[in-house]
Design a protein around this motif. Structure first.
Motif, PDB file in Angstrom:
ATOM      1  N   SER A 183       0.837  -1.193   0.000  1.00 62.79           N
ATOM      2  CA  SER A 183       0.000   0.000   0.000  1.00 62.79           C
ATOM      3  C   SER A 183       0.876   1.249   0.000  1.00 62.79           C
ATOM      4  CB  SER A 183      -0.878  -0.013   1.252  1.00 62.79           C
ATOM      5  OG  SER A 183      -1.555   1.203   1.388  1.00 62.79           O
ATOM      6  N   PRO A 184       0.447   2.306  -0.698  1.00 63.15           N
ATOM      7  CA  PRO A 184       1.230   3.544  -0.696  1.00 63.15           C
ATOM      8  C   PRO A 184       1.097   4.329   0.603  1.00 63.15           C
ATOM      9  CG  PRO A 184      -0.763   3.845  -1.962  1.00 63.15           C
ATOM     10  CD  PRO A 184      -0.712   2.398  -1.571  1.00 63.15           C
ATOM     11  N   GLY A 185       0.215   3.914   1.488  1.00 63.85           N
ATOM     12  CA  GLY A 185       0.038   4.615   2.755  1.00 63.85           C
ATOM     13  C   GLY A 185      -1.009   3.929   3.607  1.00 63.85           C
ATOM     14  N   PRO A 186      -1.183   4.395   4.835  1.00 60.98           N
ATOM     15  CA  PRO A 186      -2.111   3.746   5.756  1.00 60.98           C
ATOM     16  C   PRO A 186      -3.584   3.925   5.381  1.00 60.98           C
ATOM     17  CG  PRO A 186      -1.254   5.755   6.731  1.00 60.98           C
ATOM     18  CD  PRO A 186      -0.515   5.543   5.441  1.00 60.98           C
ATOM     19  N   ASP A 187      -3.866   4.836   4.441  1.00 61.16           N
ATOM     20  CA  ASP A 187      -5.250   5.083   4.061  1.00 61.16           C
ATOM     21  C   ASP A 187      -5.663   4.355   2.781  1.00 61.16           C
ATOM     22  OD1 ASP A 187      -3.605   6.617   2.484  1.00 61.16           O
ATOM     23  OD2 ASP A 187      -4.910   8.372   2.494  1.00 61.16           O
ATOM     24  N   VAL A 188      -4.872   3.355   2.372  1.00 63.54           N
ATOM     25  CA  VAL A 188      -5.192   2.558   1.180  1.00 63.54           C
ATOM     26  C   VAL A 188      -4.998   1.076   1.498  1.00 63.54           C
ATOM     27  CG1 VAL A 188      -4.523   1.991  -1.198  1.00 63.54           C
ATOM     28  CG2 VAL A 188      -4.538   4.375  -0.445  1.00 63.54           C
ATOM     29  N   VAL A 189      -6.008   0.286   1.153  1.00 64.10           N
ATOM     30  CA  VAL A 189      -5.896  -1.172   1.205  1.00 64.10           C
ATOM     31  C   VAL A 189      -5.882  -1.631  -0.241  1.00 64.10           C
ATOM     32  CG1 VAL A 189      -7.042  -3.330   1.826  1.00 64.10           C
ATOM     33  CG2 VAL A 189      -7.040  -1.418   3.434  1.00 64.10           C
ATOM     34  N   ALA A 190      -4.867  -2.398  -0.609  1.00 68.82           N
ATOM     35  CA  ALA A 190      -4.709  -2.843  -1.992  1.00 68.82           C
ATOM     36  C   ALA A 190      -4.635  -4.358  -2.040  1.00 68.82           C
ATOM     37  CB  ALA A 190      -3.443  -2.229  -2.593  1.00 68.82           C
ATOM     38  N   PHE A 191      -5.349  -4.933  -2.989  1.00 66.67           N
ATOM     39  CA  PHE A 191      -5.270  -6.384  -3.147  1.00 66.67           C
ATOM     40  C   PHE A 191      -5.559  -6.803  -4.577  1.00 66.67           C
ATOM     41  CE2 PHE A 191      -9.546  -5.407  -1.645  1.00 66.67           C
ATOM     42  CZ  PHE A 191     -10.374  -6.190  -2.438  1.00 66.67           C
ATOM     43  N   ARG A 192      -5.126  -8.026  -4.891  1.00 66.33           N
ATOM     44  CA  ARG A 192      -5.331  -8.626  -6.204  1.00 66.33           C
ATOM     45  C   ARG A 192      -6.181  -9.882  -6.010  1.00 66.33           C
ATOM     46  NH1 ARG A 192      -0.230  -9.433  -7.722  1.00 66.33           N
ATOM     47  NH2 ARG A 192      -0.162  -7.415  -8.766  1.00 66.33           N
ATOM     48  N   ALA A 193      -7.244  -9.988  -6.774  1.00 68.01           N
ATOM     49  CA  ALA A 193      -8.119 -11.154  -6.713  1.00 68.01           C
ATOM     50  C   ALA A 193      -8.006 -11.935  -8.010  1.00 68.01           C
ATOM     51  CB  ALA A 193      -9.564 -10.707  -6.499  1.00 68.01           C
ATOM     52  N   GLY A 194      -7.878 -13.228  -7.883  1.00 70.21           N
ATOM     53  CA  GLY A 194      -7.808 -14.089  -9.043  1.00 70.21           C
ATOM     54  C   GLY A 194      -8.044 -15.533  -8.639  1.00 70.21           C
ATOM     55  N   GLY A 195      -8.229 -16.384  -9.594  1.00 68.50           N
ATOM     56  CA  GLY A 195      -8.481 -17.786  -9.277  1.00 68.50           C
ATOM     57  C   GLY A 195      -9.811 -17.932  -8.561  1.00 68.50           C
ATOM     58  N   THR A 196      -9.830 -18.761  -7.531  1.00 65.86           N
ATOM     59  CA  THR A 196     -11.038 -19.001  -6.752  1.00 65.86           C
ATOM     60  C   THR A 196     -10.928 -18.308  -5.403  1.00 65.86           C
ATOM     61  OG1 THR A 196     -11.343 -21.142  -7.835  1.00 65.86           O
ATOM     62  CG2 THR A 196     -12.522 -20.790  -5.771  1.00 65.86           C
ATOM     63  N   ILE A 197     -11.930 -17.503  -5.072  1.00 63.34           N
ATOM     64  CA  ILE A 197     -11.966 -16.767  -3.813  1.00 63.34           C
ATOM     65  C   ILE A 197     -12.574 -17.666  -2.739  1.00 63.34           C
ATOM     66  CG2 ILE A 197     -12.835 -14.700  -2.642  1.00 63.34           C
ATOM     67  CD1 ILE A 197     -10.928 -14.145  -5.033  1.00 63.34           C
ATOM     68  N   GLY A 243     -13.877 -17.925  -9.895  1.00 66.33           N
ATOM     69  CA  GLY A 243     -15.075 -18.183  -9.110  1.00 66.33           C
ATOM     70  C   GLY A 243     -14.873 -17.913  -7.638  1.00 66.33           C
ATOM     71  N   VAL A 244     -15.934 -18.225  -6.895  1.00 65.82           N
ATOM     72  CA  VAL A 244     -15.945 -18.064  -5.446  1.00 65.82           C
ATOM     73  C   VAL A 244     -16.515 -19.347  -4.862  1.00 65.82           C
ATOM     74  CG1 VAL A 244     -16.859 -16.689  -3.524  1.00 65.82           C
ATOM     75  CG2 VAL A 244     -16.392 -15.593  -5.718  1.00 65.82           C
ATOM     76  N   THR A 245     -15.877 -19.860  -3.816  1.00 62.33           N
ATOM     77  CA  THR A 245     -16.429 -21.043  -3.159  1.00 62.33           C
ATOM     78  C   THR A 245     -17.741 -20.659  -2.489  1.00 62.33           C
ATOM     79  OG1 THR A 245     -15.326 -20.662  -1.041  1.00 62.33           O
ATOM     80  CG2 THR A 245     -14.112 -21.975  -2.700  1.00 62.33           C
ATOM     81  N   LEU A 246     -18.589 -21.642  -2.218  1.00 55.97           N
ATOM     82  CA  LEU A 246     -19.854 -21.372  -1.552  1.00 55.97           C
ATOM     83  C   LEU A 246     -19.609 -20.734  -0.184  1.00 55.97           C
ATOM     84  CD1 LEU A 246     -22.905 -21.481  -1.407  1.00 55.97           C
ATOM     85  CD2 LEU A 246     -22.723 -23.845  -0.579  1.00 55.97           C
ATOM     86  N   ALA A 247     -18.640 -21.262   0.565  1.00 53.89           N
ATOM     87  CA  ALA A 247     -18.306 -20.687   1.882  1.00 53.89           C
ATOM     88  C   ALA A 247     -17.811 -19.252   1.725  1.00 53.89           C
ATOM     89  CB  ALA A 247     -17.261 -21.544   2.590  1.00 53.89           C
ATOM     90  N   GLY A 248     -17.037 -18.996   0.693  1.00 56.70           N
ATOM     91  CA  GLY A 248     -16.540 -17.643   0.442  1.00 56.70           C
ATOM     92  C   GLY A 248     -17.666 -16.689   0.105  1.00 56.70           C
ATOM     93  N   LEU A 249     -18.619 -17.152  -0.700  1.00 54.69           N
ATOM     94  CA  LEU A 249     -19.760 -16.321  -1.057  1.00 54.69           C
ATOM     95  C   LEU A 249     -20.601 -15.997   0.180  1.00 54.69           C
ATOM     96  CD1 LEU A 249     -21.472 -14.948  -3.228  1.00 54.69           C
ATOM     97  CD2 LEU A 249     -22.644 -17.136  -3.554  1.00 54.69           C
ATOM     98  N   ILE A 250     -20.877 -17.000   0.984  1.00 57.86           N
ATOM     99  CA  ILE A 250     -21.658 -16.793   2.207  1.00 57.86           C
ATOM    100  C   ILE A 250     -20.926 -15.839   3.143  1.00 57.86           C
ATOM    101  CG2 ILE A 250     -22.526 -17.921   4.298  1.00 57.86           C
ATOM    102  CD1 ILE A 250     -23.122 -20.372   2.462  1.00 57.86           C
ATOM    103  N   ASP A 251     -19.629 -16.061   3.328  1.00 52.92           N
ATOM    104  CA  ASP A 251     -18.831 -15.187   4.199  1.00 52.92           C
ATOM    105  C   ASP A 251     -18.833 -13.761   3.675  1.00 52.92           C
ATOM    106  OD1 ASP A 251     -17.233 -14.575   6.407  1.00 52.92           O
ATOM    107  OD2 ASP A 251     -15.375 -15.080   5.361  1.00 52.92           O
TER     108      ASP A 251
END
Length: 128
Positions: free
Chosen positions: A7-21, A54-62
């Protein structure tokens, strides 16, 4: 899978999503958001989506349950930069931009990742 990015600073959360969540991925993101909100009142979110399968069923519910539990935290979200070449994700982000008028949500193509971060970090002064 969700990978937290530097993250460039404490006021930014950065992430990359791919594959199965998974549920663990959802928890990791919300834990990062909670930690950032301990440091700042206004938060920017950088989301890079590549090769999402995709997203697992547990991931979707969560995701749904945790999202509802944290609706009150949305007032702290100032901007969200969604970086992806997937048209359906860009469309979903445009819909969310209309659903959450207090949050600026903008989409960028993958090649525009630096412009996305620059837009995200060029925000107004934090809340007092």
């Amino acid at each position: 899978m969700i990978e937290l990015l530097p993250s460039p600073g404490p006021d930014v959360v950065a992430f990359r999503a791919g594959g199965t969540i998974t549920s663990a991925d959802i928890d990791r993101v919300w834990n990062s958001i909670d930690a950032a909100l301990d440091e700042t009142a206004r938060l920017g979110i950088y989301v890079e989506v590549v090769h999402l399968t995709g997203v697992t069923l547990a991931g979707l519910i969560d995701d749904v349950v945790t999202g509802f539990k944290n609706l009150g935290k949305l007032k702290h979200f100032e901007r969200v930069a969604v970086v992806t070449d997937a048209k359906w994700i860009r469309t979903a982000a445009s819909i969310e931009d209309k659903l959450f008028p207090g949050i600026e949500i903008r989409t960028f193509e993958t090649a525009e990742d630096e412009a996305a971060m620059a837009w995200l970090t060029a925000h107004t002064a934090p809340l007092a």
